[in-house]
Design an enzyme around this catalytic site. Structure first.
Site, short mmCIF file in Angstrom:
data_model
loop_
_atom_site.label_atom_id
_atom_site.label_comp_id
_atom_site.label_asym_id
_atom_site.label_seq_id
_atom_site.Cartn_x
_atom_site.Cartn_y
_atom_site.Cartn_z
N PHE A 148 0.74 -1.26 0.21
CA PHE A 148 0.18 0.09 0.03
C PHE A 148 0.94 1.29 -0.07
CE2 PHE A 148 1.07 -0.17 4.52
CZ PHE A 148 1.13 1.34 4.70
N LYS A 172 -1.23 -6.66 -9.48
CA LYS A 172 -2.08 -6.92 -8.43
C LYS A 172 -1.73 -5.96 -7.31
CE LYS A 172 -2.93 -8.39 -4.66
NZ LYS A 172 -3.31 -7.44 -3.63
N GLU A 175 -4.96 -3.91 -2.01
CA GLU A 175 -6.52 -3.67 -1.97
C GLU A 175 -6.80 -2.18 -1.47
OE1 GLU A 175 -4.60 -5.91 -0.75
OE2 GLU A 175 -5.70 -7.17 0.72
N ARG A 176 -5.64 -1.78 -0.46
CA ARG A 176 -5.96 -0.62 0.41
C ARG A 176 -6.17 0.62 -0.23
NH1 ARG A 176 -2.34 -1.93 5.57
NH2 ARG A 176 -1.73 -3.96 4.35
N SER A 225 5.38 -6.97 3.09
CA SER A 225 6.11 -7.41 4.60
C SER A 225 6.62 -8.70 4.29
CB SER A 225 4.84 -7.59 5.57
OG SER A 225 3.76 -8.43 5.06
N CYS A 280 9.42 2.10 3.40
CA CYS A 280 10.51 0.99 3.67
C CYS A 280 11.97 1.43 3.59
CB CYS A 280 10.33 -0.07 2.79
SG CYS A 280 10.97 0.37 1.03
N GLU A 382 9.20 -4.44 12.70
CA GLU A 382 9.09 -3.24 12.19
C GLU A 382 7.90 -2.74 12.60
OE1 GLU A 382 7.79 -3.92 7.98
OE2 GLU A 382 8.91 -2.18 7.11
P1 NAD Z 1 1.49 -6.85 2.87
O1 NAD Z 1 2.59 -7.71 2.97
O2 NAD Z 1 0.49 -6.77 3.74
O3 NAD Z 1 0.77 -6.76 1.46
C1 NAD Z 1 1.67 -6.65 0.23
C2 NAD Z 1 0.93 -7.45 -0.80
O4 NAD Z 1 0.58 -8.68 -0.41
C3 NAD Z 1 -0.56 -6.79 -1.17
O5 NAD Z 1 -0.65 -6.59 -2.44
C4 NAD Z 1 -1.48 -7.59 -0.36
O6 NAD Z 1 -2.79 -7.77 -0.98
C5 NAD Z 1 -0.79 -9.00 -0.60
N1 NAD Z 1 -1.29 -9.77 0.59
C6 NAD Z 1 -1.63 -9.60 1.85
N2 NAD Z 1 -1.69 -10.68 2.45
C7 NAD Z 1 -1.54 -11.55 1.89
C8 NAD Z 1 -1.51 -12.89 2.27
N3 NAD Z 1 -1.74 -13.55 3.56
N4 NAD Z 1 -1.04 -13.89 1.26
C9 NAD Z 1 -0.86 -13.42 0.02
N5 NAD Z 1 -0.62 -12.19 -0.17
C10 NAD Z 1 -1.07 -11.22 0.84
O7 NAD Z 1 2.42 -5.25 2.87
P2 NAD Z 1 1.67 -3.84 2.99
O8 NAD Z 1 1.05 -3.67 4.43
O9 NAD Z 1 0.70 -3.50 1.63
O10 NAD Z 1 2.98 -2.79 2.87
C11 NAD Z 1 3.87 -2.56 4.00
C12 NAD Z 1 5.22 -3.55 3.85
O11 NAD Z 1 5.76 -3.53 2.77
C13 NAD Z 1 6.21 -3.25 4.89
O12 NAD Z 1 6.41 -4.28 5.66
C14 NAD Z 1 7.07 -2.49 4.16
O13 NAD Z 1 8.41 -2.51 4.77
C15 NAD Z 1 7.26 -3.47 3.03
N6 NAD Z 1 7.69 -2.57 1.78
C16 NAD Z 1 8.98 -3.13 1.46
C17 NAD Z 1 9.58 -2.43 0.45
C18 NAD Z 1 10.70 -3.01 -0.14
O14 NAD Z 1 11.27 -2.66 -1.24
N7 NAD Z 1 11.78 -3.78 0.73
C19 NAD Z 1 8.99 -1.41 -0.33
C20 NAD Z 1 7.81 -0.91 0.04
C21 NAD Z 1 7.13 -1.64 1.38
#
Ligand code: NAD
Length: 498
Positions: A148, A172, A175-176, A225, A280, A382
């Site tokens: 998100f 994809k 969804e937020r 994450s 991140c 985190e």
């Molecule tokens: P998230 O892991 O909750 O979601 C990421 C994606 O995974 C979304 O598209 C979501 O729909 C999908 N998803 C959620 N739950 C799932 C599940 N159980 N199984 C499969 N797919 C699932 O992450 P977020 O809260 O949207 O974003 C924040 C996180 O992203 C933080 O941990 C941040 O550090 C990380 N991030 C990392 C980088 C990097 O380059 N390392 C960059 C930006 C964000």
């Protein structure tokens, strides 16, 4: 109520049976809904991608680059609309949303030069009468699964390179805040991209699993994450896909005794609290070296933090806006409580912050802890909110060991006037992206973005040449053109390299 739908060629995606709420983080109200798709929706997108991709791959790279030039122009022309859409779903202030889009556009600029980077290698006379050359060919169909927190930049990291090298791409988004990626896909088509080459499917775990299991999708790029990144990596690789999966972070800022503290305070307030800490590459941990540095830094940090203005995302004077959802606000405040319970000193408390007229918005005030220690769970994990934790280190070696030993290894920064200390630090720290007096060292587009340890699974980074490598396969041709008129005629001789 506004509805964000899939962006798939071939007509409406059919009536969705499940929807997710899209909140306005400023007011806390539901402002729309997003269709949550399934394997059947994905099948339709894949079928359209399969129909369009061979023609796109056969389009010469210069023509593909021209689409990138036009796309960049269109995104710039629509910058205000995109930034407002992004802020309204994410909550970051408009200036941050424009930065989010701009950093993504820099990858598109890199893609404008794609003919140059796709040139292969050639060896004349690798054996008697034998030439060897290699070429980079697209994977076919690639998919991106994005978080998100950068709803423009991260989809652009992936889609730009994947498409420029000749793939069809399916994204994809989170969804937020799913609407900006749809608008970007529309602009790609307006820029001249054939239909079916950039599509958007929405959904949650069900759609992610469908992508990971689909036999026609050859490569998956994920950012989110760490636990989910690890899951995506394992399941995708088990299904024979190429996968890069970027995860979470806990970036440290090391402050040496000789650092310019005014500069550090300015950098830290932006890097720790900007975008409500939901980056991140944020700096949520500061490590002053020596107690004198810690005391001097703290004395300057407190008034700077107290001056930060938290406001609605359209307030041009606000330094940062709300966090993304009520659940995320509760999670961040939960970590603040944990850090207190673990014995850290709460210096500035951001809990219970309310904004007049926006009492139900998802705001969290800036929070500062001192005397955080490495055994605390709130240090190890985190938090992803406007919370800065100070961990004091007695000397350079101790400071260096903290990010080196931490489970995450995304970014790190050192603040110093000593070139030798900076050089040592950059060489020895066990982290993927290092800043020297640069608080958020996100590499420019023609370099490459990626962390180490639990911040990334897979071995290829985002954008730059690493991105080109991820989205292409190398083919190597060994060619011999025998001349029938020469002695030996057409008799085939197994070539040797001698
Ligand atoms: P998230 O892991 O909750 O979601 C990421 C994606 O995974 C979304 O598209 C979501 O729909 C999908 N998803 C959620 N739950 C799932 C599940 N159980 N199984 C499969 N797919 C699932 O992450 P977020 O809260 O949207 O974003 C924040 C996180 O992203 C933080 O941990 C941040 O550090 C990380 N991030 C990392 C980088 C990097 O380059 N390392 C960059 C930006 C964000």
């Amino acid at each position: 109520m506004r509805q964000t739908d899939h962006f798939i060629v071939g007509g409406p995606a059919g009536e969705a049976s499940r929807f997710g709420d899209i909140f306005d983080p400023n007011s806390g109200a539901v402002q729309g809904r997003v269709a949550l798709g399934d394997a059947a929706v994905l099948d339709r997108a894949v079928a359209a991608a399969q129909a369009a991709q061979p023609g796109w791959a056969a389009t010469n790279p210069q023509r593909r680059a021209r689409v990138m030039f036009e796309f960049k122009r269109l995104v710039e022309a629509n910058m205000d609309e995109l930034a407002h859409m992004l802020s309204s779903e994410h909550g970051k202030v408009i200036a941050d949303s424009k930065g989010d889009i701009q950093r993504g556009l820099e990858v598109i600029e890199f893609c404008c030069g794609i003919p140059h980077v796709l040139k292969g290698e050639y060896t004349q006379g690798a054996g008697p009468g034998i030439d060897v050359y290699s070429m980079r060919q697209p994977i076919g169909i690639g998919a991106g699964i994005t978080p998100f927190n950068f709803p423009a930049m991260i989809p652009l990291w992936m889609s730009g390179v994947a498409i420029a090298v000749g793939n069809a791409f399916i994204i994809k988004p989170s969804e937020r805040d799913p609407s900006v990626p749809v608008r970007l896909a529309e602009l790609f088509i307006e820029a001249g991209l054939p239909e079916g080459i950039c599509q958007v499917v929405h959904g949650d775990k069900e759609m992610v699993d469908a992508i990971l299991d689909h036999p026609a999708i050859g490569a998956v790029s994920f950012v989110g994450s760490s636990d989910i990144a690890h899951y995506v990596y394992n399941r995708g690789v088990a299904n024979g896909k190429r996968v890069q999966a970027m995860g979470g972070a806990k970036n440290h800022g090391i402050v040496m005794p000789d650092a310019d503290l005014d500069q550090v305070v300015n950098d830290l307030t932006g890097a720790a609290f900007g975008s409500a800490g939901e980056r991140c590459m944020a700096l949520p941990v500061v490590v002053p070296v020596g107690d004198a540095t810690a005391e001097a830094l703290k004395a300057k940090l407190i008034p700077a933090i107290e001056k930060l203005k938290v406001g609605v995302s359209t307030d041009p004077d606000a330094h940062y806006g709300p966090v993304v959802t009520a659940a995320h606000k509760a999670k961040v405040e939960g970590w603040i409580q944990t850090c207190i319970d673990e014995g850290a000193e709460l210096v500035v408390d951001g809990r219970g912050f309310t904004l007049q007229g926006h009492e139900n918005g998802f705001f969290v005030g800036p929070t500062l802890f001192d005397h955080v220690t490495t055994d605390m769970q709130s240090y190890k994990e985190e938090i992803f909110g406007p919370v800065l934790q100070m961990v004091r280190a007695a000397d350079f070696e101790t400071a260096l060991s903290l990010p080196t030993k931490h489970q995450y290894g995304n970014g790190v920064a050192i603040f110093t006037r000593n070139g030798h200390a900076a050089r040592e630090f950059a060489a020895r720290v066990n982290v993927g992206m290092v800043g020297v007096n640069v608080p958020i060292p996100v590499p420019v587009a023609y370099h490459t973005f990626g962390g180490w340890k639990r911040s990334a699974f897979g071995d290829t980074n985002q954008h730059g040449m690493e991105g080109v490598k991820f989205w292409t396969k190398v083919k190597t041709v060994t060619a011999r053109w025998p001349d029938g008129s020469l002695d030996g005629g057409n008799a085939f001789v197994i070539p040797t390299m001698g």
